[in-house]
Design a protein around this motif. Structure first.
Motif, mmCIF file in Angstrom:
data_model
loop_
_atom_site.group_PDB
_atom_site.id
_atom_site.type_symbol
_atom_site.label_atom_id
_atom_site.label_comp_id
_atom_site.label_asym_id
_atom_site.label_seq_id
_atom_site.Cartn_x
_atom_site.Cartn_y
_atom_site.Cartn_z
ATOM 1 N N ASP A 138 -34.643 2.055 -10.738
ATOM 2 C CA ASP A 138 -34.179 2.899 -9.640
ATOM 3 C C ASP A 138 -35.371 3.542 -8.934
ATOM 4 O OD1 ASP A 138 -34.956 4.936 -11.318
ATOM 5 O OD2 ASP A 138 -33.037 5.938 -11.377
ATOM 6 N N PRO A 139 -35.159 4.193 -7.797
ATOM 7 C CA PRO A 139 -36.265 4.789 -7.047
ATOM 8 C C PRO A 139 -37.039 5.858 -7.816
ATOM 9 C CG PRO A 139 -34.322 4.675 -5.673
ATOM 10 C CD PRO A 139 -33.902 4.277 -7.047
ATOM 11 N N LEU A 140 -36.442 6.422 -8.843
ATOM 12 C CA LEU A 140 -37.130 7.440 -9.633
ATOM 13 C C LEU A 140 -37.911 6.833 -10.795
ATOM 14 C CD1 LEU A 140 -34.260 10.068 -9.672
ATOM 15 C CD2 LEU A 140 -36.246 9.976 -8.154
ATOM 16 N N GLY A 141 -37.930 5.503 -10.900
ATOM 17 C CA GLY A 141 -38.709 4.817 -11.915
ATOM 18 C C GLY A 141 -38.007 4.612 -13.242
ATOM 19 N N ARG A 142 -36.711 4.873 -13.304
ATOM 20 C CA ARG A 142 -35.962 4.687 -14.547
ATOM 21 C C ARG A 142 -35.311 3.307 -14.572
ATOM 22 N NH1 ARG A 142 -32.687 10.127 -13.984
ATOM 23 N NH2 ARG A 142 -32.400 9.044 -12.035
ATOM 24 N N ARG A 143 -35.253 2.700 -15.730
ATOM 25 C CA ARG A 143 -34.623 1.397 -15.890
ATOM 26 C C ARG A 143 -33.108 1.574 -15.960
ATOM 27 N NH1 ARG A 143 -37.404 -3.204 -18.822
ATOM 28 N NH2 ARG A 143 -38.451 -2.873 -16.880
ATOM 29 N N LYS A 144 -32.394 0.778 -15.170
ATOM 30 C CA LYS A 144 -30.936 0.827 -15.106
ATOM 31 C C LYS A 144 -30.366 -0.559 -15.384
ATOM 32 C CE LYS A 144 -30.498 5.058 -13.466
ATOM 33 N NZ LYS A 144 -29.586 6.069 -13.832
ATOM 34 N N PHE A 145 -29.099 -0.592 -15.801
ATOM 35 C CA PHE A 145 -28.446 -1.839 -16.147
ATOM 36 C C PHE A 145 -27.074 -1.922 -15.484
ATOM 37 C CE2 PHE A 145 -31.004 -0.367 -19.710
ATOM 38 C CZ PHE A 145 -31.866 -1.442 -19.877
ATOM 39 N N ILE A 146 -26.684 -3.147 -15.121
ATOM 40 C CA ILE A 146 -25.351 -3.427 -14.608
ATOM 41 C C ILE A 146 -24.770 -4.518 -15.500
ATOM 42 C CG2 ILE A 146 -24.009 -4.324 -12.680
ATOM 43 C CD1 ILE A 146 -26.141 -3.312 -10.817
ATOM 44 N N TYR A 147 -23.527 -4.340 -15.919
ATOM 45 C CA TYR A 147 -22.871 -5.295 -16.803
ATOM 46 C C TYR A 147 -21.664 -5.917 -16.126
ATOM 47 C CZ TYR A 147 -25.582 -2.909 -20.406
ATOM 48 O OH TYR A 147 -26.602 -2.367 -21.137
ATOM 49 N N ALA A 148 -21.372 -7.184 -16.484
ATOM 50 C CA ALA A 148 -20.176 -7.862 -15.997
ATOM 51 C C ALA A 148 -19.797 -8.970 -16.979
ATOM 52 C CB ALA A 148 -20.410 -8.450 -14.624
ATOM 53 N N ASN A 149 -18.531 -9.323 -16.978
ATOM 54 C CA ASN A 149 -18.070 -10.394 -17.859
ATOM 55 C C ASN A 149 -18.297 -11.775 -17.270
ATOM 56 O OD1 ASN A 149 -17.170 -8.670 -19.864
ATOM 57 N ND2 ASN A 149 -15.201 -8.378 -18.847
ATOM 58 N N ASP A 150 -18.462 -11.841 -15.953
ATOM 59 C CA ASP A 150 -18.609 -13.117 -15.261
ATOM 60 C C ASP A 150 -19.859 -13.060 -14.382
ATOM 61 O OD1 ASP A 150 -18.240 -15.533 -14.031
ATOM 62 O OD2 ASP A 150 -16.302 -15.056 -13.140
ATOM 63 N N LEU A 151 -20.505 -14.204 -14.204
ATOM 64 C CA LEU A 151 -21.729 -14.242 -13.403
ATOM 65 C C LEU A 151 -21.451 -13.935 -11.933
ATOM 66 C CD1 LEU A 151 -24.767 -14.762 -13.537
ATOM 67 C CD2 LEU A 151 -24.305 -17.171 -13.130
ATOM 68 N N THR A 152 -20.306 -14.368 -11.408
ATOM 69 C CA THR A 152 -19.990 -14.085 -10.003
ATOM 70 C C THR A 152 -19.762 -12.591 -9.784
ATOM 71 O OG1 THR A 152 -17.667 -14.601 -10.410
ATOM 72 C CG2 THR A 152 -19.032 -16.363 -9.539
ATOM 73 N N GLN A 153 -19.113 -11.923 -10.739
ATOM 74 C CA GLN A 153 -18.924 -10.470 -10.630
ATOM 75 C C GLN A 153 -20.261 -9.752 -10.678
ATOM 76 O OE1 GLN A 153 -16.406 -9.443 -13.880
ATOM 77 N NE2 GLN A 153 -14.540 -10.235 -12.933
ATOM 78 N N LEU A 154 -21.150 -10.224 -11.536
ATOM 79 C CA LEU A 154 -22.469 -9.601 -11.642
ATOM 80 C C LEU A 154 -23.227 -9.729 -10.332
ATOM 81 C CD1 LEU A 154 -24.507 -8.244 -13.637
ATOM 82 C CD2 LEU A 154 -25.471 -10.527 -13.908
ATOM 83 N N ARG A 155 -23.182 -10.888 -9.728
ATOM 84 C CA ARG A 155 -23.915 -11.099 -8.477
ATOM 85 C C ARG A 155 -23.309 -10.303 -7.325
ATOM 86 N NH1 ARG A 155 -25.930 -17.308 -9.242
ATOM 87 N NH2 ARG A 155 -27.445 -16.767 -10.856
ATOM 88 N N GLU A 156 -22.007 -10.085 -7.332
ATOM 89 C CA GLU A 156 -21.386 -9.211 -6.325
ATOM 90 C C GLU A 156 -21.875 -7.780 -6.497
ATOM 91 O OE1 GLU A 156 -17.170 -9.557 -6.652
ATOM 92 O OE2 GLU A 156 -17.166 -11.653 -5.996
ATOM 93 N N LYS A 157 -21.965 -7.332 -7.740
ATOM 94 C CA LYS A 157 -22.472 -5.983 -8.007
ATOM 95 C C LYS A 157 -23.929 -5.868 -7.602
ATOM 96 C CE LYS A 157 -19.322 -4.901 -11.801
ATOM 97 N NZ LYS A 157 -19.230 -4.521 -13.226
ATOM 98 N N GLU A 158 -24.721 -6.932 -7.811
ATOM 99 C CA GLU A 158 -26.123 -6.930 -7.389
ATOM 100 C C GLU A 158 -26.230 -6.800 -5.873
ATOM 101 O OE1 GLU A 158 -28.619 -10.141 -8.879
ATOM 102 O OE2 GLU A 158 -27.308 -10.279 -10.623
ATOM 103 N N GLU A 159 -25.392 -7.533 -5.142
ATOM 104 C CA GLU A 159 -25.413 -7.456 -3.679
ATOM 105 C C GLU A 159 -25.069 -6.051 -3.192
ATOM 106 O OE1 GLU A 159 -22.932 -10.477 -1.996
ATOM 107 O OE2 GLU A 159 -24.012 -12.084 -3.022
ATOM 108 N N ASN A 160 -24.058 -5.441 -3.790
ATOM 109 C CA ASN A 160 -23.688 -4.074 -3.417
ATOM 110 C C ASN A 160 -24.819 -3.103 -3.714
ATOM 111 O OD1 ASN A 160 -21.173 -4.912 -2.563
ATOM 112 N ND2 ASN A 160 -20.189 -4.484 -4.517
ATOM 113 N N LEU A 161 -25.477 -3.292 -4.837
ATOM 114 C CA LEU A 161 -26.614 -2.447 -5.191
ATOM 115 C C LEU A 161 -27.739 -2.610 -4.182
ATOM 116 C CD1 LEU A 161 -28.091 -0.597 -7.278
ATOM 117 C CD2 LEU A 161 -28.919 -2.710 -8.296
ATOM 118 N N LEU A 162 -28.023 -3.838 -3.782
ATOM 119 C CA LEU A 162 -29.083 -4.096 -2.811
ATOM 120 C C LEU A 162 -28.761 -3.441 -1.464
ATOM 121 C CD1 LEU A 162 -31.740 -5.522 -2.156
ATOM 122 C CD2 LEU A 162 -30.393 -7.522 -1.525
#
Length: 83
Positions: free
Chosen positions: A32-56
């Motif tokens: 994150d912008p404050l230098g802390r490591r963060k994680f996003i979890y998902a059961n499916d790869l497509t859900q994970l990539r959607e969450k990545e896009e929203n994060l971006l």
């Protein structure tokens, strides 16, 4: 030559993506912008990539700091003036 990382089904994983062997869930790691490591979890790869896009999108809009409640007065003022 570097090998590409793959999940248990043989699909290529992007940078920061991992499939955990213990519960077979997908995980995306970022800083994150404050230098802390963060994680996003998902059961499916497509859900994970959607969450990545929203994060971006949120990161490009500058919403990370405001959502976490860590924005300073100067950052809030600069954002207000820019809009």
């Amino acid at each position: 030559m570097a090998k590409t990382r793959k999940d248990l089904r043989g699909r290529s994983l992007r940078k920061g993506e991992v499939q955990r062997a213990s519960d077979k869930r997908y995980m995306y790691t970022y800083t994150d912008p404050l230098g802390r490591r963060k994680f996003i979890y998902a059961n499916d790869l497509t859900q994970l990539r959607e969450k990545e896009e929203n994060l971006l999108k949120d990161q490009l809009d500058g919403l990370d700091i405001y959502v976490s409640g860590k924005a300073t007065l100067n950052e809030t003022f600069d954002r207000y003036i820019s809009t």
